[in-house]
Design an enzyme around this catalytic site. Structure first.
Site, PDB file in Angstrom:
ATOM      1  N   ASP A  31     115.032 131.711  84.501  1.00 23.25           N
ATOM      2  CA  ASP A  31     113.542 131.161  86.196  1.00 23.25           C
ATOM      3  C   ASP A  31     113.460 129.874  85.427  1.00 23.25           C
ATOM      4  O   ASP A  31     112.994 129.503  84.048  1.00 23.25           O
ATOM      5  CB  ASP A  31     112.367 132.066  85.721  1.00 23.25           C
ATOM      6  CG  ASP A  31     111.885 132.024  87.525  1.00 23.25           C
ATOM      7  OD1 ASP A  31     111.662 132.328  88.432  1.00 23.25           O
ATOM      8  OD2 ASP A  31     111.525 130.516  87.796  1.00 23.25           O
ATOM      9  N   ILE A  32     114.132 129.237  86.152  1.00 22.97           N
ATOM     10  CA  ILE A  32     113.630 126.869  86.151  1.00 22.97           C
ATOM     11  C   ILE A  32     112.393 126.874  86.032  1.00 22.97           C
ATOM     12  O   ILE A  32     111.960 126.088  85.690  1.00 22.97           O
ATOM     13  CB  ILE A  32     114.521 126.821  86.966  1.00 22.97           C
ATOM     14  CG1 ILE A  32     114.855 125.163  86.797  1.00 22.97           C
ATOM     15  CG2 ILE A  32     113.702 126.323  88.260  1.00 22.97           C
ATOM     16  CD1 ILE A  32     115.656 124.900  87.825  1.00 22.97           C
ATOM     17  N   ASN A  88     109.682 140.360  94.932  1.00 24.73           N
ATOM     18  CA  ASN A  88     109.130 139.823  96.422  1.00 24.73           C
ATOM     19  C   ASN A  88     110.442 140.150  97.269  1.00 24.73           C
ATOM     20  O   ASN A  88     111.331 140.242  97.639  1.00 24.73           O
ATOM     21  CB  ASN A  88     108.972 138.580  96.114  1.00 24.73           C
ATOM     22  CG  ASN A  88     108.204 138.063  95.140  1.00 24.73           C
ATOM     23  OD1 ASN A  88     107.579 138.835  95.123  1.00 24.73           O
ATOM     24  ND2 ASN A  88     108.155 137.278  94.359  1.00 24.73           N
ATOM     25  N   GLU A  96     111.467 133.927  97.993  1.00 22.95           N
ATOM     26  CA  GLU A  96     111.482 132.255  98.482  1.00 22.95           C
ATOM     27  C   GLU A  96     112.982 132.190  98.228  1.00 22.95           C
ATOM     28  O   GLU A  96     113.299 131.355  99.109  1.00 22.95           O
ATOM     29  CB  GLU A  96     111.135 131.190  97.713  1.00 22.95           C
ATOM     30  CG  GLU A  96     109.528 130.727  97.505  1.00 22.95           C
ATOM     31  CD  GLU A  96     108.798 130.210  96.190  1.00 22.95           C
ATOM     32  OE1 GLU A  96     109.478 129.328  95.449  1.00 22.95           O
ATOM     33  OE2 GLU A  96     107.732 129.968  96.586  1.00 22.95           O
ATOM     34  N   HIS A 101     116.192 139.678  93.866  1.00 23.22           N
ATOM     35  CA  HIS A 101     116.030 139.372  92.696  1.00 23.22           C
ATOM     36  C   HIS A 101     114.819 140.195  92.032  1.00 23.22           C
ATOM     37  O   HIS A 101     113.717 140.181  92.774  1.00 23.22           O
ATOM     38  CB  HIS A 101     115.986 137.817  91.852  1.00 23.22           C
ATOM     39  CG  HIS A 101     115.177 137.004  93.151  1.00 23.22           C
ATOM     40  ND1 HIS A 101     115.365 136.864  94.531  1.00 23.22           N
ATOM     41  CD2 HIS A 101     114.030 136.788  92.745  1.00 23.22           C
ATOM     42  CE1 HIS A 101     114.250 136.070  95.178  1.00 23.22           C
ATOM     43  NE2 HIS A 101     112.917 136.240  94.212  1.00 23.22           N
ATOM     44  N   MET A 102     115.184 140.531  91.583  1.00 19.58           N
ATOM     45  CA  MET A 102     113.574 141.009  90.137  1.00 19.58           C
ATOM     46  C   MET A 102     113.515 140.464  88.613  1.00 19.58           C
ATOM     47  O   MET A 102     113.945 139.165  88.928  1.00 19.58           O
ATOM     48  CB  MET A 102     114.781 142.350  89.297  1.00 19.58           C
ATOM     49  CG  MET A 102     113.783 143.408  89.148  1.00 19.58           C
ATOM     50  SD  MET A 102     114.926 144.507  88.321  1.00 19.58           S
ATOM     51  CE  MET A 102     115.080 146.024  89.847  1.00 19.58           C
ATOM     52  N   HIS A 103     112.040 140.201  88.888  1.00 11.83           N
ATOM     53  CA  HIS A 103     111.479 139.533  88.292  1.00 11.83           C
ATOM     54  C   HIS A 103     110.870 140.459  87.189  1.00 11.83           C
ATOM     55  O   HIS A 103     110.155 140.573  86.870  1.00 11.83           O
ATOM     56  CB  HIS A 103     110.250 138.439  88.746  1.00 11.83           C
ATOM     57  CG  HIS A 103     110.349 137.646  89.860  1.00 11.83           C
ATOM     58  ND1 HIS A 103     110.521 136.348  89.571  1.00 11.83           N
ATOM     59  CD2 HIS A 103     110.574 137.505  91.306  1.00 11.83           C
ATOM     60  CE1 HIS A 103     111.046 135.763  90.734  1.00 11.83           C
ATOM     61  NE2 HIS A 103     110.768 136.786  91.538  1.00 11.83           N
TER      62      HIS A 103
END
Ligand code: AMP
Length: 114
Positions: A31-32, A88, A96, A101-103
């Site tokens: 993640d950026i 999310n 967002e 996507h999975m964090h």
């Protein structure tokens, strides 16, 4: 919203990202704006807008994403102390980027939501 193209371009290596894993179905990258010492995003290589779009045909990708998340957690040595996996969805869920996507978050004690 066309911001899903950001992730499409990361998969296709048109946008630079720290890709840490890629196979025929999944891409994982850092993640950026990391919220924890380890913060990896795991995405399917084909477009799914959100968890609302999971169905009988494509649900296998969630199992793949989960397996890769655990594989990465072990590789990053956060599995023993623990980690959090988050998806999310839409406005209230805080999504967002409109590309499923999975964090994977770990490397510190994460705050409880509850
Ligand atoms: P979400 O709020 O669940 O949609 O999460 C989107 C995540 O994507 C955020 O944590 C962002 O920091 C991350 N992000 C956005 N653009 C990039 C990028 N170009 N490379 C890596 N991560 C990104």
């Amino acid at each position: 919203m066309h911001n899903h193209l950001i992730f499409k371009n990361i998969i296709e290596k048109k946008t630079p990202a720290s890709i840490i894993y890629q196979d025929e179905t999944i891409t994982a990258f850092k993640d950026i704006q990391p919220k924890a010492p380890v913060h990896i995003l795991i995405i399917p290589n084909f477009f799914i807008a959100s968890s609302n779009d999971i169905n009988k045909k494509n649900k296998w990708i969630i199992a793949n994403m989960f397996e890769i998340a655990v594989h990465i957690a072990k590789k990053e040595k956060i599995s023993q102390e623990g980690y959090r996996i988050i998806i999310n969805c839409n406005k209230n869920g805080g999504q967002e980027i409109n590309y499923l996507h999975m964090h994977l978050l770990g490397g510190k004690k994460l705050k409880s939501f509850f």
